[in-house]
Design a protein around this motif. Structure first.
Motif, mmCIF file in Angstrom:
data_model
loop_
_atom_site.group_PDB
_atom_site.id
_atom_site.type_symbol
_atom_site.label_atom_id
_atom_site.label_comp_id
_atom_site.label_asym_id
_atom_site.label_seq_id
_atom_site.Cartn_x
_atom_site.Cartn_y
_atom_site.Cartn_z
ATOM 1 N N SER A 1 -1.075 -6.525 5.306
ATOM 2 C CA SER A 1 -1.927 -5.605 6.052
ATOM 3 C C SER A 1 -2.945 -4.925 5.142
ATOM 4 C CB SER A 1 -1.074 -4.562 6.783
ATOM 5 O OG SER A 1 -0.280 -3.809 5.877
ATOM 6 N N SER A 2 -2.520 -4.531 3.936
ATOM 7 C CA SER A 2 -3.461 -3.922 2.998
ATOM 8 C C SER A 2 -4.539 -4.919 2.601
ATOM 9 C CB SER A 2 -2.730 -3.417 1.759
ATOM 10 O OG SER A 2 -1.890 -2.329 2.069
ATOM 11 N N GLN A 3 -4.159 -6.187 2.421
ATOM 12 C CA GLN A 3 -5.144 -7.188 2.051
ATOM 13 C C GLN A 3 -6.141 -7.447 3.175
ATOM 14 O OE1 GLN A 3 -2.194 -10.085 0.684
ATOM 15 N NE2 GLN A 3 -3.301 -10.224 -1.236
ATOM 16 N N VAL A 4 -5.667 -7.422 4.415
ATOM 17 C CA VAL A 4 -6.598 -7.550 5.538
ATOM 18 C C VAL A 4 -7.599 -6.400 5.507
ATOM 19 C CG1 VAL A 4 -6.806 -7.447 8.056
ATOM 20 C CG2 VAL A 4 -5.053 -8.886 7.008
ATOM 21 N N GLY A 5 -7.102 -5.188 5.270
ATOM 22 C CA GLY A 5 -8.004 -4.052 5.166
ATOM 23 C C GLY A 5 -9.001 -4.209 4.034
ATOM 24 N N MET A 6 -8.515 -4.659 2.872
ATOM 25 C CA MET A 6 -9.430 -4.895 1.751
ATOM 26 C C MET A 6 -10.479 -5.946 2.111
ATOM 27 S SD MET A 6 -6.714 -5.110 -1.389
ATOM 28 C CE MET A 6 -5.622 -3.759 -1.821
ATOM 29 N N GLY A 7 -10.030 -7.011 2.795
ATOM 30 C CA GLY A 7 -10.963 -8.058 3.181
ATOM 31 C C GLY A 7 -12.033 -7.555 4.133
ATOM 32 N N VAL A 8 -11.636 -6.744 5.107
ATOM 33 C CA VAL A 8 -12.619 -6.180 6.034
ATOM 34 C C VAL A 8 -13.591 -5.278 5.281
ATOM 35 C CG1 VAL A 8 -12.931 -4.654 8.018
ATOM 36 C CG2 VAL A 8 -11.089 -6.339 8.029
ATOM 37 N N LEU B 1 5.987 -0.382 -17.126
ATOM 38 C CA LEU B 1 5.717 -0.130 -15.710
ATOM 39 C C LEU B 1 4.510 -0.931 -15.233
ATOM 40 C CD1 LEU B 1 6.293 3.725 -15.387
ATOM 41 C CD2 LEU B 1 7.764 1.905 -14.540
ATOM 42 N N LEU B 2 3.442 -0.942 -16.024
ATOM 43 C CA LEU B 2 2.244 -1.684 -15.645
ATOM 44 C C LEU B 2 2.559 -3.161 -15.469
ATOM 45 C CD1 LEU B 2 -0.835 -1.824 -15.213
ATOM 46 C CD2 LEU B 2 -1.084 -2.025 -17.702
ATOM 47 N N ASP B 3 3.278 -3.725 -16.427
ATOM 48 C CA ASP B 3 3.640 -5.140 -16.354
ATOM 49 C C ASP B 3 4.551 -5.416 -15.168
ATOM 50 O OD1 ASP B 3 4.381 -7.817 -16.948
ATOM 51 O OD2 ASP B 3 6.057 -7.096 -18.169
ATOM 52 N N GLY B 4 5.612 -4.624 -15.009
ATOM 53 C CA GLY B 4 6.587 -4.876 -13.955
ATOM 54 C C GLY B 4 6.011 -4.715 -12.560
ATOM 55 N N PHE B 5 5.206 -3.690 -12.344
ATOM 56 C CA PHE B 5 4.650 -3.458 -11.011
ATOM 57 C C PHE B 5 3.525 -4.444 -10.704
ATOM 58 C CE2 PHE B 5 7.233 0.195 -11.282
ATOM 59 C CZ PHE B 5 7.375 0.718 -10.004
ATOM 60 N N TYR B 6 2.731 -4.813 -11.715
ATOM 61 C CA TYR B 6 1.697 -5.826 -11.478
ATOM 62 C C TYR B 6 2.358 -7.157 -11.141
ATOM 63 C CZ TYR B 6 -2.364 -8.808 -12.084
ATOM 64 O OH TYR B 6 -3.360 -9.724 -11.864
ATOM 65 N N LEU C 1 -0.369 5.119 -11.995
ATOM 66 C CA LEU C 1 -0.262 3.854 -12.717
ATOM 67 C C LEU C 1 0.476 2.800 -11.898
ATOM 68 C CD1 LEU C 1 -0.477 2.179 -15.376
ATOM 69 C CD2 LEU C 1 1.729 3.187 -16.023
ATOM 70 N N THR C 2 1.643 3.157 -11.359
ATOM 71 C CA THR C 2 2.438 2.171 -10.615
ATOM 72 C C THR C 2 1.759 1.774 -9.308
ATOM 73 O OG1 THR C 2 3.749 3.995 -9.684
ATOM 74 C CG2 THR C 2 4.635 2.878 -11.617
ATOM 75 N N THR C 3 1.093 2.717 -8.657
ATOM 76 C CA THR C 3 0.410 2.403 -7.400
ATOM 77 C C THR C 3 -0.756 1.455 -7.630
ATOM 78 O OG1 THR C 3 1.027 4.587 -6.537
ATOM 79 C CG2 THR C 3 -0.699 3.392 -5.360
ATOM 80 N N LEU C 4 -1.577 1.748 -8.629
ATOM 81 C CA LEU C 4 -2.692 0.855 -8.938
ATOM 82 C C LEU C 4 -2.184 -0.525 -9.362
ATOM 83 C CD1 LEU C 4 -5.069 3.271 -10.914
ATOM 84 C CD2 LEU C 4 -5.413 2.357 -8.613
ATOM 85 N N ALA C 5 -1.113 -0.549 -10.160
ATOM 86 C CA ALA C 5 -0.609 -1.820 -10.682
ATOM 87 C C ALA C 5 -0.088 -2.716 -9.573
ATOM 88 C CB ALA C 5 0.490 -1.556 -11.715
ATOM 89 N N VAL C 6 0.609 -2.150 -8.592
ATOM 90 C CA VAL C 6 1.213 -2.991 -7.561
ATOM 91 C C VAL C 6 0.183 -3.484 -6.546
ATOM 92 C CG1 VAL C 6 1.858 -1.288 -5.772
ATOM 93 C CG2 VAL C 6 3.401 -3.192 -6.306
ATOM 94 N N PHE C 7 -0.912 -2.740 -6.365
ATOM 95 C CA PHE C 7 -1.955 -3.162 -5.420
ATOM 96 C C PHE C 7 -3.053 -4.008 -6.065
ATOM 97 C CE2 PHE C 7 -0.378 0.338 -2.708
ATOM 98 C CZ PHE C 7 -0.403 -0.289 -1.468
ATOM 99 N N LEU C 8 -3.229 -3.923 -7.380
ATOM 100 C CA LEU C 8 -4.330 -4.635 -8.034
ATOM 101 C C LEU C 8 -4.291 -6.144 -7.792
ATOM 102 C CD1 LEU C 8 -6.823 -4.645 -9.846
ATOM 103 C CD2 LEU C 8 -5.292 -4.635 -11.845
#
Length: 397
Positions: free
Chosen positions: A67-74, A229-234, A302-309
């Motif tokens: 759903s987040s990716q659909v939003g990003m695509g729009v 954290l950056l590695d694991g969440f990404y 950091l974790t939020t950006l990493a998991v959504f990037l």
């Protein structure tokens, strides 16, 4: 050469539209797609039904939160790269802030492992994941071959509870699907013309791959909580097929027990069911609640950006190539195997850590079953079930 359609919205307009969706979209990824269609196709006419279905189909086959990716695509289609960022920020901000506040509340009031309302949240998580397993099995693991792949993946993950087994099992499912399963056609739709060229798309996909391969090496060479954290969440955001629920076992392998106890982990997963917006904002809670020595706000960002990037890089990178790729039978067969593997991965997560850390008595199992019944048979909204379980836990446990 790719024909480009003119951008028709400002990033600010995209932000406000998705902020409203982020404040009101309860019910998980499938429900989010319904909210999006009503607002973006029905009310605003930003896309045709066919183009929206095509975008949803693409995001279903990419790893990450669909759903987040659909939003990003729009957002990308309407306002370019800044539109993608605006759509993500608007949709994510409300639940991210709520989950951050929940983590601070747990820290403020100390150890709450015995709190009844926290037990209720854990039991709600059992019901929500059980419903996700059953619903996804009906759509993604129909028939003996797909069901066999699902059970095979679950068995591998349960027998060999190692972090690398999870992505390896999904790769195996995709390969077996490619060799064993029949191709299933994806829905026809409008061509999705993006502001990006194939060269730009290829560059973004290259950045995605470079980070996926390079961050583990960097984390091993320069050990620190922030890099881990950056590695694991990404990595978790890069390897999730099938929606937000499936990130659960991947994130568990990153943070439990190194950064938190299993009970704290599952309590946050229960709480994220009660807030609107994407389930991936579970990462905001985990960053703030983790024992890292970092400032909770910095860790949560950091974790939020990493998991959504990864989701942003993949959807922007794949859109220029989607029209050609989607029609290939080999791709569709591999996709069918991956989807069946997702069901198995979630089935294993239902047992551990969700069930094993939440259910310790007959009355607790009874509440979990009642919550599952409310979700599955009575179609109660997940946020209402979560709040009811928290209240029942406070009263009875």
């Amino acid at each position: 050469m790719r024909p480009a359609s003119p951008l028709q919205s400002s990033p600010l307009e995209v932000f406000w539209v998705f902020l409203r969706l982020g404040l009101s979209s309860f019910g998980g990824p499938t429900a989010h797609l319904g909210y999006f269609r009503a607002e973006l196709v029905g009310r605003r006419g930003w896309l045709s039904d066919a183009a929206y279905a095509d975008l949803v189909a693409l995001c279903q086959v990419l790893p990450g939160p669909a759903s987040s990716q659909v939003g990003m695509g729009v957002g990308l289609l309407r306002a370019g790269g800044w539109g993608l960022l605006a759509a993500w920020l608007g949709f994510t901000l409300p639940s991210g802030l709520l989950m951050f506040a929940f983590a601070l509340g747990l820290q403020r009031f100390g150890h709450l492992d015995g709190a009844g309302w926290l037990t209720g949240l854990k039991l709600a998580a059992v019901a929500v994941v059980a419903q996700a397993v059953s619903g996804m099995a009906r759509s993604l693991a129909q028939g003996a071959p797909r069901l066999t792949l699902a059970v095979l993946v679950a068995a591998l993950v349960l027998v060999f509870p190692l972090a690398w087994v999870q992505p390896l099992s999904l790769v195996l499912a995709g390969l077996l699907g490619w060799r064993w399963l029949e191709a299933g056609g994806l829905p026809a739709g409008d061509h999705l013309f993006t502001p990006l060229s194939r060269r730009a798309g290829a560059a973004l996909l290259g950045i995605f791959a470079a980070l996926l391969l390079g961050l583990p090496l960097l984390s091993a060479a320069l050990p620190s909580s922030a890099l881990q954290l950056l590695d694991g969440f990404y990595r978790s955001g890069s390897l999730v097929f099938g929606g937000g629920h499936v990130v659960l076992p991947l994130l568990k392998s990153v943070v439990v027990p190194r950064f938190m106890e299993a009970g704290t982990f599952v309590a946050g997963y229960g709480a994220v069911q009660a807030v609107p917006g994407p389930l991936f904002t579970f990462a905001s809670y985990l960053g703030a609640a983790a024992r890292t020595g970092l400032n909770p706000a910095s860790a949560a960002i950091l974790t939020t950006l990493a998991v959504f990037l990864p989701a942003a890089l993949l959807v922007a990178g794949a859109l220029p190539f989607w029209n050609e790729l989607r029609g290939r039978p080999a791709f569709q067969r591999a996709l069918a195997g991956l989807n069946a593997g997702v069901v198995g991965l979630l089935l294993a997560a239902l047992y551990t850590p969700v069930f094993t850390s939440a259910v310790h008595s007959g009355p607790q199992l009874a509440l979990a079953l009642a919550a599952w019944l409310a979700l599955s048979a009575w179609k109660a909204p997940p946020w209402a079930v979560v709040l009811a379980c928290a209240g029942a836990g406070f009263a009875f446990f």
